[in-house]
Design a protein around this motif. Structure first.
Motif, PDB file in Angstrom:
ATOM      1  N   GLN A  30     -37.060   5.313  26.219  1.00  0.00           N
ATOM      2  CA  GLN A  30     -35.665   5.089  25.852  1.00  0.00           C
ATOM      3  C   GLN A  30     -34.734   5.535  26.977  1.00  0.00           C
ATOM      4  O   GLN A  30     -33.717   4.890  27.251  1.00  0.00           O
ATOM      5  N   SER A  89     -40.605   3.845  20.805  1.00  0.00           N
ATOM      6  CA  SER A  89     -40.117   5.057  20.118  1.00  0.00           C
ATOM      7  C   SER A  89     -40.113   6.281  21.016  1.00  0.00           C
ATOM      8  O   SER A  89     -39.553   7.320  20.641  1.00  0.00           O
ATOM      9  N   SER A  90     -40.716   6.181  22.180  1.00  0.00           N
ATOM     10  CA  SER A  90     -40.818   7.324  23.084  1.00  0.00           C
ATOM     11  C   SER A  90     -39.466   7.650  23.720  1.00  0.00           C
ATOM     12  O   SER A  90     -38.780   6.751  24.214  1.00  0.00           O
ATOM     13  N   THR A 143     -44.740  -0.390  19.483  1.00  0.00           N
ATOM     14  CA  THR A 143     -43.914   0.530  18.699  1.00  0.00           C
ATOM     15  C   THR A 143     -43.949   1.961  19.237  1.00  0.00           C
ATOM     16  O   THR A 143     -42.884   2.580  19.407  1.00  0.00           O
ATOM     17  N   PRO A 144     -45.136   2.542  19.532  1.00  0.00           N
ATOM     18  CA  PRO A 144     -45.137   3.901  20.083  1.00  0.00           C
ATOM     19  C   PRO A 144     -44.367   4.029  21.390  1.00  0.00           C
ATOM     20  O   PRO A 144     -43.645   5.023  21.596  1.00  0.00           O
ATOM     21  N   LEU A 152     -34.235  -0.297  18.408  1.00  0.00           N
ATOM     22  CA  LEU A 152     -35.673  -0.067  18.556  1.00  0.00           C
ATOM     23  C   LEU A 152     -36.410  -1.379  18.774  1.00  0.00           C
ATOM     24  O   LEU A 152     -37.331  -1.453  19.609  1.00  0.00           O
ATOM     25  N   LYS A 193     -38.758  -2.709  21.988  1.00  0.00           N
ATOM     26  CA  LYS A 193     -40.087  -3.335  21.919  1.00  0.00           C
ATOM     27  C   LYS A 193     -40.113  -4.586  22.792  1.00  0.00           C
ATOM     28  O   LYS A 193     -41.060  -4.806  23.558  1.00  0.00           O
TER      29      LYS A 193
END
Length: 241
Positions: free
Chosen positions: A231, A226-227, A222-223, A109, A113
């Motif tokens: 990814q 995390s999507s 971060t959002p 993760l 970023k």
């Protein structure tokens, strides 16, 4: 009474652009010293090319400013028109480094970023450079200088991540916290530049635009990472080439 509270003029040395470039260059050299400059002979070719080309790019404004001050304008223009070739090396080697990073499984993760920030950072680098060339063609030297300055500041964010871990490990014990610490630092740097520009009554759009970009990265890194859509994109990007 009004004269008592009148702001003192900014010291002349801080009106010189090369001072800011030199400070940024020193910070980047310090940040990347342990992982690049101290291990040049053992660094793989991809990291070496990217590190040295980015370092050369950051040193370019300092050298170009010196050429202007010594009135070697012809050499300044020649180097300026040749500089996109160096910029291309910076961008292509940067994309390669990002592919290597995304292929790692640890801290996935966090790597995403960095991928989001670095891809947008490279895009911003290209945007600023292209606009700087346009400004030079239009003889808008003030805008040209600010845009080139922004391209030289972009590597500073990555360097500060490493420098914060080295200098203040109790505040930034890992790269995740260092990432956000570096974004705050970039906002501080740009705020200083903007205030200085306002004080000298010569503010243009590049510094505020760059400040807005880093503010957006602070909110969306971060959002986006995390999507599932990003990814999926990251997995495809890692397999290119």
């Amino acid at each position: 009474m009004a004269t008592i509270f009148r702001a003192r003029p900014m010291p002349r040395i801080f009106r010189e652009w090369w001072v800011y470039f030199l400070i940024a260059f020193a910070l980047v050299a310090a940040g990347f010293w342990p992982t690049l400059f101290a291990v040049l002979t053992t660094t793989d070719a991809g990291h070496l090319i990217h590190g040295l080309s980015a370092t050369a790019w950051m040193s370019l404004p300092i050298f170009q400013a010196w050429l202007i001050k010594t009135r070697r304008r012809k050499l300044h223009r020649t180097i300026g028109w040749a500089s996109p070739a160096l910029a291309l090396v910076v961008v292509l080697s940067g994309l390669y480094i990002l592919q290597v990073m995304v292929r790692r499984t640890e801290d996935y993760l966090l790597n995403l970023k960095f991928l989001f920030m670095d891809l947008t950072g490279l895009a911003l680098f290209c945007l600023f450079l292209g606009w700087a060339i346009w400004a030079a063609l239009k003889r808008d030297l003030g805008l040209h200088l600010r845009l080139i300055g922004c391209t030289a500041l972009i590597p500073l964010e990555a360097a500060m991540e490493r420098l914060l871990i080295i200098a203040v490990p109790f505040l930034t014990p890992n790269f995740d916290t260092a990432l956000y610490g570096s974004l705050i630092f970039m906002e501080f740097v740009l705020a200083v530049l903007i205030v200085g520009e306002v004080a000298l009554r010569r503010l243009r759009w590049p510094f505020p635009f760059m400040a807005a970009y880093y503010a957006a990265m602070f909110v969306f890194a971060t959002p986006v990472a995390s999507s599932p859509y990003f990814q999926s994109f990251a997995r495809s990007f890692a397999q290119l080439g």
